[in-house]
Enzyme design. Structure first.
Site, PDB file in Angstrom:
ATOM      1  N   ASN A   9       0.868  -1.182   0.000  1.00 13.46           N
ATOM      2  CA  ASN A   9       0.000   0.000   0.000  1.00 13.46           C
ATOM      3  C   ASN A   9       0.904   1.231   0.000  1.00 13.46           C
ATOM      4  O   ASN A   9       1.490   1.573   1.023  1.00 13.46           O
ATOM      5  CB  ASN A   9      -0.891  -0.027   1.251  1.00 13.46           C
ATOM      6  CG  ASN A   9      -1.733   1.228   1.383  1.00 13.46           C
ATOM      7  OD1 ASN A   9      -1.778   2.066   0.479  1.00 13.46           O
ATOM      8  ND2 ASN A   9      -2.396   1.373   2.528  1.00 13.46           N
ATOM      9  N   LYS A  11       0.116   4.270  -0.285  1.00  6.09           N
ATOM     10  CA  LYS A  11      -0.532   5.470   0.284  1.00  6.09           C
ATOM     11  C   LYS A  11      -0.301   6.655  -0.653  1.00  6.09           C
ATOM     12  O   LYS A  11      -0.256   6.469  -1.872  1.00  6.09           O
ATOM     13  CB  LYS A  11      -0.033   5.698   1.714  1.00  6.09           C
ATOM     14  CG  LYS A  11      -0.160   4.414   2.561  1.00  6.09           C
ATOM     15  CD  LYS A  11       0.021   4.618   4.020  1.00  6.09           C
ATOM     16  CE  LYS A  11      -0.126   3.273   4.732  1.00  6.09           C
ATOM     17  NZ  LYS A  11      -0.019   3.381   6.182  1.00  6.09           N
ATOM     18  N   HIS A  98      -9.384   0.926   5.297  1.00  9.71           N
ATOM     19  CA  HIS A  98      -8.091   1.207   5.937  1.00  9.71           C
ATOM     20  C   HIS A  98      -8.325   2.199   7.083  1.00  9.71           C
ATOM     21  O   HIS A  98      -9.155   3.101   6.972  1.00  9.71           O
ATOM     22  CB  HIS A  98      -7.110   1.785   4.912  1.00  9.71           C
ATOM     23  CG  HIS A  98      -5.708   1.811   5.424  1.00  9.71           C
ATOM     24  ND1 HIS A  98      -5.268   2.771   6.321  1.00  9.71           N
ATOM     25  CD2 HIS A  98      -4.658   0.991   5.203  1.00  9.71           C
ATOM     26  CE1 HIS A  98      -3.994   2.516   6.610  1.00  9.71           C
ATOM     27  NE2 HIS A  98      -3.603   1.440   5.957  1.00  9.71           N
ATOM     28  N   GLU A 100      -6.736   4.695   8.009  1.00  3.48           N
ATOM     29  CA  GLU A 100      -6.566   6.105   7.636  1.00  3.48           C
ATOM     30  C   GLU A 100      -7.830   6.653   6.987  1.00  3.48           C
ATOM     31  O   GLU A 100      -8.156   7.835   7.141  1.00  3.48           O
ATOM     32  CB  GLU A 100      -5.338   6.249   6.716  1.00  3.48           C
ATOM     33  CG  GLU A 100      -4.046   6.067   7.507  1.00  3.48           C
ATOM     34  CD  GLU A 100      -2.880   5.496   6.713  1.00  3.48           C
ATOM     35  OE1 GLU A 100      -2.918   5.503   5.470  1.00  3.48           O
ATOM     36  OE2 GLU A 100      -1.924   5.026   7.363  1.00  3.48           O
ATOM     37  N   GLU A 170      -4.719  -4.795  10.787  1.00  2.00           N
ATOM     38  CA  GLU A 170      -3.722  -3.738  10.908  1.00  2.00           C
ATOM     39  C   GLU A 170      -3.967  -2.964  12.208  1.00  2.00           C
ATOM     40  O   GLU A 170      -4.803  -2.057  12.241  1.00  2.00           O
ATOM     41  CB  GLU A 170      -3.826  -2.761   9.729  1.00  2.00           C
ATOM     42  CG  GLU A 170      -3.563  -3.382   8.384  1.00  2.00           C
ATOM     43  CD  GLU A 170      -3.064  -2.350   7.371  1.00  2.00           C
ATOM     44  OE1 GLU A 170      -2.029  -2.611   6.755  1.00  2.00           O
ATOM     45  OE2 GLU A 170      -3.687  -1.286   7.237  1.00  2.00           O
ATOM     46  N   GLY A 176       2.954   2.659  10.602  1.00  2.15           N
ATOM     47  CA  GLY A 176       3.863   3.787  10.401  1.00  2.15           C
ATOM     48  C   GLY A 176       4.619   4.209  11.651  1.00  2.15           C
ATOM     49  O   GLY A 176       5.214   5.282  11.690  1.00  2.15           O
ATOM     50  N   SER A 216       3.985  -1.805  10.184  1.00  2.00           N
ATOM     51  CA  SER A 216       5.448  -1.814  10.319  1.00  2.00           C
ATOM     52  C   SER A 216       6.094  -3.151   9.950  1.00  2.00           C
ATOM     53  O   SER A 216       7.090  -3.551  10.549  1.00  2.00           O
ATOM     54  CB  SER A 216       5.860  -1.367  11.728  1.00  2.00           C
ATOM     55  OG  SER A 216       5.428  -0.037  11.971  1.00  2.00           O
TER      56      SER A 216
HETATM   57  P1  13P Z   1       3.357   0.648   7.507  1.00  4.05           P
HETATM   58  O1  13P Z   1       3.878  -0.633   6.924  1.00  4.05           O
HETATM   59  O2  13P Z   1       4.058   1.869   6.940  1.00  4.05           O
HETATM   60  O3  13P Z   1       3.315   0.610   8.992  1.00  4.05           O
HETATM   61  O4  13P Z   1       1.834   0.789   7.009  1.00  4.05           O
HETATM   62  C1  13P Z   1       0.980  -0.287   7.134  1.00  4.05           C
HETATM   63  C2  13P Z   1      -0.270   0.002   6.413  1.00  4.05           C
HETATM   64  O5  13P Z   1      -1.041   0.864   6.796  1.00  4.05           O
HETATM   65  C3  13P Z   1      -0.547  -0.755   5.181  1.00  4.05           C
HETATM   66  O6  13P Z   1      -1.844  -0.562   4.746  1.00  4.05           O
END
Ligand code: 13P
Length: 254
Positions: A9, A11, A98, A100, A170, A176, A216
């Site tokens: 992903n 983003k 997600h 976010e 997640e 992140g 992560s």
């Molecule tokens: P990170 O791997 O940067 O922690 O992000 C995970 C994520 O949100 C994947 O959708």
């Protein structure tokens, strides 16, 4: 048998040239170094979907995901993208729910159910995300939150359609932050999710549902996470933006 999947992903990162370079490197490295069975799903931003479709379309292990979609087939929804539009641009998968999008764009259970349903109807595979915040974990509400996210937005879907869905756990506190859930912590939630599926849809569908871990994931921790019995791969953010790192993550899958 359920599929092993490494999904990246991206983003809201990269420009078109960087995105194309990343994909070209990734295709080359995996062609040279990986013989396993994992599917690799790439989720760039909307403008890069079609150019990246062209880069990966002749490689059978690669699939293309959008990071979102709108829950209507067409119409006056300025700025939105329907699943049919995405499909015509080569998209095979779509990330839905997600954290976010739940957090910054207020996506709720009802909207997410509409998205998952239309996605399946349109022939796109949803990658539906669940996960608890740090305060929910600390107040021992993890299972309750995960259950709610499944019960309201995917469990209304009947078994044959549900079996097309990929799930991703997640934990919000691990996204992140560099703080990965330990393999045991992640496995406990994955086993719980699979048990909920078993209760609702039966053994066969539960066994065949791929449940990815995200938060992560990197080249150093992927193998330990992926060796857990209920973890079928990863949904990777930051580490999927580097070709060498993401290649090593894919190689951690059999
Ligand atoms: P990170 O791997 O940067 O922690 O992000 C995970 C994520 O949100 C994947 O959708």
């Amino acid at each position: 048998m359920r599929k092993k999947i490494a999904a990246g992903n991206w983003k809201m990162n990269l420009d078109l040239t960087q995105a194309q370079t990343l994909v070209s490197e990734l295709v080359q490295m995996l062609e040279d170094e990986y013989n396993g069975s994992a599917e690799v799903v790439l989720a760039p931003s909307y403008p890069f979907l079609y150019p990246i479709h062209h880069l990966i379309k002749s490689y059978s292990r690669f699939y293309l995901a959008s990071q979102n979609m709108y829950q209507k087939e067409s119409g006056a929804y300025t700025g939105e993208c329907s699943p049919m539009m995405l499909k015509s641009a080569g998209v095979t998968h779509c990330i839905i729910g997600h954290s976010e999008r739940r957090q910054y764009f207020g996506e709720n259970h009802e909207q997410l159910l509409a998205k998952v349903s239309l996605c399946i109807k349109s022939g796109i595979i949803p990658i539906y995300c669940v996960g608890e915040t740090l305060s929910e974990r600390e107040s021992e509400r993890t299972f309750e939150v995960i259950s709610d996210q499944l019960v309201h937005s995917v469990f209304p879907i009947e078994g044959e359609d549900f079996s097309k869905i990929i799930l991703a756990y997640e934990p919000v506190w691990a996204i992140g932050t560099g703080k990965t859930a330990s393999p045991a912590q992640a496995q406990a939630v994955h086993a719980y999710i699979r048990q909920l599926i078993r209760t609702k849809y039966g053994e066969e569908i539960a066994e065949n549902t791929s449940i990815l871990y995200g938060g992560s994931v990197n080249a150093a921790n992927a193998a330990d996470l992926f060796s857990q019995p209920d973890i079928d791969g990863g949904l990777v953010g930051g580490a999927s933006l580097k070709s060498r790192e993401f290649t090593e993550i894919v190689k951690a899958l059999p």
